[in-house]
Scaffold this motif. Structure first.
Motif: not given
Length: 286
Positions: A30-33, A61-65, A243-249
């Motif tokens: 999945x691509x969250x951008x 993700x950048x800030x907007x994304x 890892x760099x670029x990882x996201x936790x929700x």
């Protein structure tokens, strides 16, 4: 074993890989951008409810994304620790290095000092240490269910006070009464009912909870100590290696987290968008 969560509208799928039996799952493919369909967002929300915290690798993700993704789950809030001159006030930057040791190394739920604490937070890893800096998460529904029956009966219906000044008076260099003018201490149930799942969870934490309402000070302190300790049980936890670029929700209504500050003096930089929630409550029918 991986299971596929099907998106209802576009025929897309993402894979769900559980981290532990108790809590946590990584969602892949999945691509969250991208602008995700309402069906995929609904599936992500269900995964969050099922697993309490979900993770995504290699997003960058950048800030907007980051903001665009978080906004799909509700209104975003602004943290008082965010600099006023920052162009994206909904983003809280958490940066530590050789001049700043991490201070999030205690079990806590975010912003429980608000009248309506957050639904959850989306945290993005911008820079990580070579080793260390993991975040641990605990399932507070299981923490409640594993309590002895007499303790569950004792805490049913109790409330506790949550106070921003316990942590942020020193960090923001303000007197407690200054913070209380804007964020007065809040009274929340010790056991809260989740507004979407109906499950009960412990809702006190060592960072922001000061005392149990109407209870003798010594008795309150002793009981809270027992309740705080429940999050430290490895059987209700998962541990996420960033890892760099990882996201936790994570679902702030049903979990607590602990950011291990074992990487000093290495550098760790994260950015967080937090989704506003509603007033905690306890239902006898849950």
């Amino acid at each position: 074993m991986a299971t596929a969560a099907q998106a209802s509208r576009m025929g897309r799928a993402f894979e769900v890989h559980k981290l532990t039996p108790a809590i946590g799952a990584e969602l892949s493919d999945i691509n969250l951008s991208e602008r995700l369909s309402d069906g995929i967002i609904a599936d992500i929300r269900q995964a969050l409810l099922d697993h309490k915290v979900i993770f995504f690798r290699d997003q960058n993700l950048d800030r907007e994304q980051l903001l665009n993704f978080a906004k799909r789950f509700g209104t975003l809030e602004i943290h008082p620790a965010t600099p006023k001159e920052q162009p994206h006030p909904e983003i809280l930057r958490i940066a530590h290095g050789e001049k700043s040791r991490g201070q999030e190394n205690m079990w806590h739920s975010d912003v429980t000092w608000r009248a309506e604490p957050s639904l959850g937070s989306v945290l993005s890893a911008l820079e990580i240490p070579h080793v260390g800096g993991d975040t641990l998460f605990a399932n507070m529904n299981l923490a409640y269910e594993k309590l002895p029956q007499d303790i569950r009966e004792q805490i049913t219906g109790l409330t506790a006070i949550h106070d921003i000044a316990r942590v942020f008076a020193k960090r923001l260099n303000k007197k407690p009464e200054e913070l209380h003018d804007q964020y007065p201490p809040q009274e929340h149930p010790v056991v809260r009912t989740h507004p979407e799942t109906g499950l009960r969870s412990l809702y006190v934490n060592s960072a922001f909870t000061s005392h149990i309402t109407g209870m003798d000070g010594g008795e309150s302190k002793a009981l809270l100590k027992k309740l705080y300790a429940t999050a430290a049980n490895p059987e209700i936890q998962c541990r996420f290696k960033w890892t760099k670029g990882a996201i936790a929700f994570w679902d702030n209504r049903a979990s607590q987290h602990f950011a291990a500050s074992d990487y000093f003096p290495a550098r760790r930089v994260m950015e967080r968008a937090t989704i506003a929630g509603d007033r905690p409550y306890f239902s006898a029918d849950s």
